[in-house]
Scaffold this motif. Structure first.
Motif, mmCIF file in Angstrom:
data_model
loop_
_atom_site.group_PDB
_atom_site.id
_atom_site.type_symbol
_atom_site.label_atom_id
_atom_site.label_comp_id
_atom_site.label_asym_id
_atom_site.label_seq_id
_atom_site.Cartn_x
_atom_site.Cartn_y
_atom_site.Cartn_z
ATOM 1 N N ALA A 87 0.825 -1.208 0.000
ATOM 2 C CA ALA A 87 0.000 0.000 0.000
ATOM 3 C C ALA A 87 0.858 1.256 0.000
ATOM 4 O O ALA A 87 0.452 2.303 -0.518
ATOM 5 N N ARG A 88 2.053 1.150 0.583
ATOM 6 C CA ARG A 88 2.937 2.308 0.660
ATOM 7 C C ARG A 88 3.994 2.325 -0.440
ATOM 8 O O ARG A 88 4.760 3.283 -0.532
ATOM 9 N N HIS A 89 4.057 1.271 -1.243
ATOM 10 C CA HIS A 89 5.088 1.208 -2.276
ATOM 11 C C HIS A 89 4.772 2.223 -3.368
ATOM 12 O O HIS A 89 3.685 2.206 -3.950
ATOM 13 N N PRO A 90 5.691 3.125 -3.676
ATOM 14 C CA PRO A 90 5.381 4.193 -4.638
ATOM 15 C C PRO A 90 5.037 3.687 -6.028
ATOM 16 O O PRO A 90 4.211 4.292 -6.716
ATOM 17 N N VAL A 91 5.648 2.586 -6.452
ATOM 18 C CA VAL A 91 5.345 2.060 -7.789
ATOM 19 C C VAL A 91 3.904 1.579 -7.869
ATOM 20 O O VAL A 91 3.174 1.883 -8.821
ATOM 21 N N VAL A 92 3.469 0.835 -6.869
ATOM 22 C CA VAL A 92 2.107 0.312 -6.860
ATOM 23 C C VAL A 92 1.098 1.455 -6.815
ATOM 24 O O VAL A 92 0.120 1.470 -7.568
ATOM 25 N N VAL A 112 1.762 -5.128 -12.600
ATOM 26 C CA VAL A 112 2.972 -4.513 -12.072
ATOM 27 C C VAL A 112 3.755 -5.613 -11.374
ATOM 28 O O VAL A 112 3.199 -6.346 -10.552
ATOM 29 N N GLN A 113 5.045 -5.727 -11.692
ATOM 30 C CA GLN A 113 5.843 -6.819 -11.146
ATOM 31 C C GLN A 113 7.117 -6.283 -10.499
ATOM 32 O O GLN A 113 7.743 -5.353 -11.010
ATOM 33 N N LEU A 114 7.471 -6.889 -9.365
ATOM 34 C CA LEU A 114 8.674 -6.533 -8.630
ATOM 35 C C LEU A 114 9.607 -7.733 -8.570
ATOM 36 O O LEU A 114 9.168 -8.887 -8.592
ATOM 37 N N ALA A 207 13.246 7.815 -8.918
ATOM 38 C CA ALA A 207 13.745 9.174 -9.115
ATOM 39 C C ALA A 207 15.238 9.217 -9.387
ATOM 40 O O ALA A 207 15.744 10.179 -9.978
ATOM 41 N N ASP A 208 15.959 8.186 -8.970
ATOM 42 C CA ASP A 208 17.404 8.129 -9.196
ATOM 43 C C ASP A 208 17.775 7.373 -10.465
ATOM 44 O O ASP A 208 18.953 7.143 -10.724
ATOM 45 N N GLY A 209 16.772 6.972 -11.231
ATOM 46 C CA GLY A 209 17.041 6.251 -12.459
ATOM 47 C C GLY A 209 17.245 4.765 -12.276
ATOM 48 O O GLY A 209 17.575 4.055 -13.238
ATOM 49 N N GLN A 210 17.045 4.248 -11.074
ATOM 50 C CA GLN A 210 17.212 2.825 -10.803
ATOM 51 C C GLN A 210 15.923 2.087 -11.173
ATOM 52 O O GLN A 210 14.840 2.447 -10.725
ATOM 53 N N VAL A 211 16.042 1.033 -11.996
ATOM 54 C CA VAL A 211 14.869 0.257 -12.373
ATOM 55 C C VAL A 211 14.440 -0.603 -11.192
ATOM 56 O O VAL A 211 15.191 -1.451 -10.713
ATOM 57 N N VAL A 212 13.217 -0.366 -10.708
ATOM 58 C CA VAL A 212 12.743 -1.029 -9.495
ATOM 59 C C VAL A 212 11.554 -1.948 -9.744
ATOM 60 O O VAL A 212 11.158 -2.705 -8.853
ATOM 61 N N GLY A 240 5.758 6.302 -17.858
ATOM 62 C CA GLY A 240 6.368 7.620 -17.779
ATOM 63 C C GLY A 240 5.484 8.636 -17.097
ATOM 64 O O GLY A 240 5.937 9.414 -16.251
ATOM 65 N N VAL A 241 4.188 8.626 -17.435
ATOM 66 C CA VAL A 241 3.256 9.575 -16.830
ATOM 67 C C VAL A 241 3.063 9.270 -15.351
ATOM 68 O O VAL A 241 3.046 10.169 -14.505
ATOM 69 N N ALA A 242 2.936 7.975 -15.011
ATOM 70 C CA ALA A 242 2.657 7.591 -13.627
ATOM 71 C C ALA A 242 3.811 7.922 -12.693
ATOM 72 O O ALA A 242 3.595 8.308 -11.545
ATOM 73 N N THR A 243 5.024 7.766 -13.162
ATOM 74 C CA THR A 243 6.185 7.965 -12.291
ATOM 75 C C THR A 243 6.755 9.373 -12.362
ATOM 76 O O THR A 243 7.671 9.702 -11.604
#
Length: 249
Positions: A87-92, A112-114, A207-212, A240-243
């Motif tokens: 719930a707190r994960h920014p990607v989700v 969405v996959q981690l 935000a740092d360009g790291q693929v998460v 791109g829009v979401a992040t």
């Protein structure tokens, strides 16, 4: 007292936490319920140590003990913790509003996959119109067998990449070693055998360009190059829009 201070002040506490985490991983990887002796053998810990740790984990509801067989399995508290984490994960949170629209645009299951350990876990998903009645919302697959895992893993540190290689067979390991550089630069990847439905994934960077993470869509068997390009463009645009609100530090 902060946990870090407690670990410094309690001799052996850090080792205890690590051993408890090891038991949780073993319980996650094996059968639903496992014997105490099997856990001791697999962990390399003494029977007394494993029993003591399991009793503490049962009290915390991170582990449960079946009253009939006396075997141990993962406990319900892990579900609450995982839901809180997701719930707190920014990607989700960032991608959730876009999945329904992507499903309509691609007419496919979108997820969405981690990367978790050596596997890829689906943390959010909207089923496509033709997905059928059967669902697997908690799917966990070896990372290098998936488009998402290849995109994320190829960009990871060398130590983590080695763990991913160790988790697969020789044939797939050889392929991954040859293709790592290409996967690490790919804007999207498609994985699917001839005549079999596959999956297309685009990377999601922080935000740092790291693929998460990766945003994926199910793809019909034997897709055309034009169809893959179209789906990839839709996923990349949404990612791109979401992040974008994350910005840069």
């Amino acid at each position: 007292m902060p946990l870090s201070d407690a670990l410094r002040e309690a001799p052996g506490a850090l080792g205890t936490v690590r051993n408890a985490a090891l038991l949780l991983r073993l319980l996650a990887d094996g059968p639903a319920y496992q014997q105490l002796t099997d856990l001791a053998d697999r962990s390399g810990l003494s029977l007394a140590t494993v029993h003591r740790l399991l009793r503490s984990l049962v009290l915390a509801e991170l582990v449960e003990q079946d009253p009939r067989s006396a075997r141990y399995g993962l406990g319900p508290e892990l579900t609450r913790l995982s839901h809180r984490y997701l719930a707190r994960h920014p990607v989700v949170a960032a991608l959730a509003p876009y999945l329904g629209q992507l499903r309509e645009q691609t007419r496919a299951t979108v997820s969405v996959q981690l990367l978790v350990g050596t596997g890829v876990v689906t943390v959010d998903r909207v089923e496509g119109r033709d997905a059928g009645l059967y669902r697997d919302p908690h799917e966990l697959r070896p990372a290098l067998r998936t488009a998402a895992g290849r995109l994320i893993g190829a960009r990871a540190e060398d130590d983590r990449w080695k763990h991913l290689l160790d988790a697969v067979g020789e044939q797939l390991r050889d392929l991954a070693e040859r293709e790592r550089e290409a996967w690490s630069r790919a804007a999207w990847l498609h994985v699917g055998d001839a005549g079999v439905a596959g999956e297309l994934a685009v990377p999601i960077a922080d935000a740092d360009g790291q693929v998460v993470a990766a945003l994926t869509a199910a793809v019909a068997a034997d897709p055309t190059a034009e169809a893959l390009d179209e789906i990839a463009a839709l996923l990349a645009r949404a990612a791109g829009v979401a992040t974008r609100p994350w910005g840069r530090a």
